[in-house]
Design a protein around this motif. Structure first.
Motif, mmCIF file in Angstrom:
data_model
loop_
_atom_site.group_PDB
_atom_site.id
_atom_site.type_symbol
_atom_site.label_atom_id
_atom_site.label_comp_id
_atom_site.label_asym_id
_atom_site.label_seq_id
_atom_site.Cartn_x
_atom_site.Cartn_y
_atom_site.Cartn_z
ATOM 1 N N UNK A 176 -11.783 -2.486 15.693
ATOM 2 C CA UNK A 176 -10.738 -3.285 15.727
ATOM 3 C C UNK A 176 -9.765 -3.440 16.828
ATOM 4 N N UNK A 177 -8.998 -2.399 17.246
ATOM 5 C CA UNK A 177 -8.223 -2.374 17.608
ATOM 6 C C UNK A 177 -7.990 -3.117 19.448
ATOM 7 N N UNK A 178 -9.519 -2.138 19.556
ATOM 8 C CA UNK A 178 -10.206 -2.856 20.810
ATOM 9 C C UNK A 178 -10.912 -3.735 21.037
ATOM 10 N N UNK A 179 -11.253 -4.003 20.566
ATOM 11 C CA UNK A 179 -11.464 -5.587 20.585
ATOM 12 C C UNK A 179 -10.943 -6.851 20.398
ATOM 13 N N UNK A 180 -9.804 -6.904 19.174
ATOM 14 C CA UNK A 180 -8.351 -7.493 19.662
ATOM 15 C C UNK A 180 -7.687 -7.514 20.949
ATOM 16 N N UNK A 181 -7.686 -6.063 21.205
ATOM 17 C CA UNK A 181 -6.801 -6.208 22.383
ATOM 18 C C UNK A 181 -7.509 -6.891 23.740
ATOM 19 N N UNK A 182 -8.603 -6.826 23.382
ATOM 20 C CA UNK A 182 -9.776 -7.507 24.724
ATOM 21 C C UNK A 182 -9.686 -8.866 24.763
ATOM 22 N N UNK A 183 -9.950 -9.030 23.280
ATOM 23 C CA UNK A 183 -9.681 -10.701 23.273
ATOM 24 C C UNK A 183 -8.451 -11.504 23.427
ATOM 25 N N UNK A 184 -8.022 -10.799 22.874
ATOM 26 C CA UNK A 184 -5.613 -11.547 23.243
ATOM 27 C C UNK A 184 -6.067 -11.438 24.655
ATOM 28 N N UNK A 185 -6.065 -10.651 25.248
ATOM 29 C CA UNK A 185 -5.781 -10.499 26.989
ATOM 30 C C UNK A 185 -6.705 -11.551 27.671
#
Ligand code: FAD
Length: 416
Positions: A186-195
């Motif tokens: 969840x954190x990895x996808x959230x970070x990527x989407x946010x970027x």
């Protein structure tokens, strides 16, 4: 901020003062191209693939709690692609390939560990079933290995091979299966989407839809109305509740599934072991705890905690094949709401309401599907056509008699 070995080293010698929050906390805009409801693994993966593969970046992910508070942070972390049916196997194999590249793709350590998934065989007829499944896996490009008793003994000598009721006669091994640290996904996808420019809005509960003349124009939320050209539901165990806001019923029931973690032990389990007949699956986390689970609690509920009869049943099933478990103490347990479809397979489809899309029905196994589900849902949202490997996951399949019933179990959720 890209992560690298150099960055970790630099932070270690400078007091870890350079790490920054990995996603923003934006206020919702008035309108987006796409609003994704549900900030679980599937919702965040969908946002990541929409932005990275389809160039759509004016997206909000609305999450009623916090990122990782749902099943993506509650599951027993098993990934595999050991399916039989042609509607399922290519989809889960695509997911496996995406897991294999995830850490490079996201620049995030999700701890993908291909330590193997072993399904135990207890009878000759079960060996026939698993042989067929192994062949289907190979035909779809996956790996599968049928083991005789001696082969299983080499991997897991501590199993009770001569159990009078469930003698262990062999196993189906998928060596590329394994485990992944669930909340890191969840954190990895959230970070990527946010970027990539996606707004992730936590503590924002969707309470209704704005539907005009059969077309969904946006959502009502605890932070006010938000307009959208497309609304994509991705709320797992809350699927029926959300679709009820749009006046629709789903072929889905919500049940609680529990997970258990024992005190930490030295390394003992080589990989994931599943005991299908008793419904028990177990692996060992990198911290040493034995992570295991069993059946759903047998009643419909939206409570994220289960009851003692299923705890007893799960521990009994574990003891039947692995008596050494009896000396181990349980450390913690929790429950998650799972969206059980009536044939055990999921949905990634448009609804009959214009602009409203649905992803759900993941039953016991939606964690391993996370990357492929995100990619296929993004494909559907971007192109309005189903992805090649998700063509069977239609909402109308029960009307057409096109069920995807992997176990041939019928409409009995606990058997899927
Ligand atoms: C105990 C347990 C063990 C499991 N083990 C495995 C396993 O080993 N392997 C495997 O493949 N699968 C496993 N699963 C299943 C898997 O975890 C789920 O199928 C999958 O995580 C569901 O997708 P998700 O991550 O998007 O769901 P979630 O993380 O539940 O995301 C849905 C999100 O929607 C949010 N939401 C709900 N209502 C609203 C609303 N009104 N407004 C805004 N947001 C809302 C929720 O808060 C939640 O964060 C397990 C599940 C459980 C519970």
């Amino acid at each position: 901020m890209a992560y690298s070995a150099f960055k970790v080293f630099k932070e270690a010698i400078t007091g870890h003062r350079g790490w920054k929050p990995v996603w923003r906390t934006p206020e919702p805009k008035k309108e987006y191209d796409i609003v994704i409801v549900g900030g679980g693994g599937h919702g965040l993966a969908t946002a990541h693939y929409l932005a990275s593969q389809y160039g759509i970046k004016n997206i909000a992910v609305l999450e009623k709690g916090w990122i990782g508070s749902g099943n993506v942070g509650r599951n027993t972390t098993i990934i595999r692609s050991n399916y039989l049916l042609p509607e399922n196997e290519p989809f889960y194999e695509l997911s496996m390939k995406l897991w294999e590249n995830m850490e490079q793709d996201l620049n995030y350590n999700t701890m993908v560990s291909q330590r193997g998934v072993l399904n135990l065989i207890h009878s000759d007829s079960q060996r026939d079933v698993f042989t067929r499944r192994g062949n289907a896996m190979k035909l779809a490009g996956a790996d599968a290995q049928l083991l005789e008793q001696e082969g299983v003994r080499k991997i897991a000598p501590f199993l009770d091979f001569d159990n009078a009721r469930f003698p262990i006669k062999g196993g189906l091994l998928q060596a590329r299966g394994g485990t992944v640290r669930h909340d890191a996904v969840a954190w990895g996808y959230a970070r990527s989407a946010d970027r990539l420019g996606v707004d992730i809005i936590q503590n924002c509960e969707v309470t209704g839809f704005n539907i005009e003349n059969g077309v969904c124009k946006g959502v009502e939320t605890s932070k006010g109305a938000i307009g959208a050209k497309k609304v994509a539901l991705c709320v797992a165990g809350s699927s029926s509740k959300l679709m009820a806001f749009a006046g629709r019923r789903l072929p889905i029931e919500t049940h609680v599934l529990q997970a258990f973690v024992s005190e930490g032990l030295k390394p003992i389990l080589p990989g994931v072991i599943t005991f299908g007949i008793g419904h028990f699956y177990i692996s060992q986390s990198d911290k040493g705890g034995l992570v295991f689970g069993g059946d759903i609690d047998g009643y419909n509920t939206y409570a994220q905690r289960g009851n003692l009869p299923v705890v007893e049943h799960t521990c009994e099933a574990g003891m039947a094949i692995m008596p050494m478990l009896g000396r181990n103490r349980l450390l913690r347990m929790w429950g998650g709401l799972i969206d059980m479809s009536m044939d055990g397979s999921p949905f990634i489809d448009k609804t009959d309401i214009g602009g409203l899309y649905f992803n759900g029905g993941w039953c016991y196994g939606g964690f391993k599907a996370t990357p492929a589900s995100g990619l296929c849902y993004a494909h559907l949202l971007a192109t309005d056509t189903p992805h090649d490997v998700a063509k069977g996951f239609r909402l109308d399949r029960f009307l057409r008699g096109g069920m995807i019933d992997e176990n041939g179990a019928g409409a009995q959720p606990n058997l899927h």
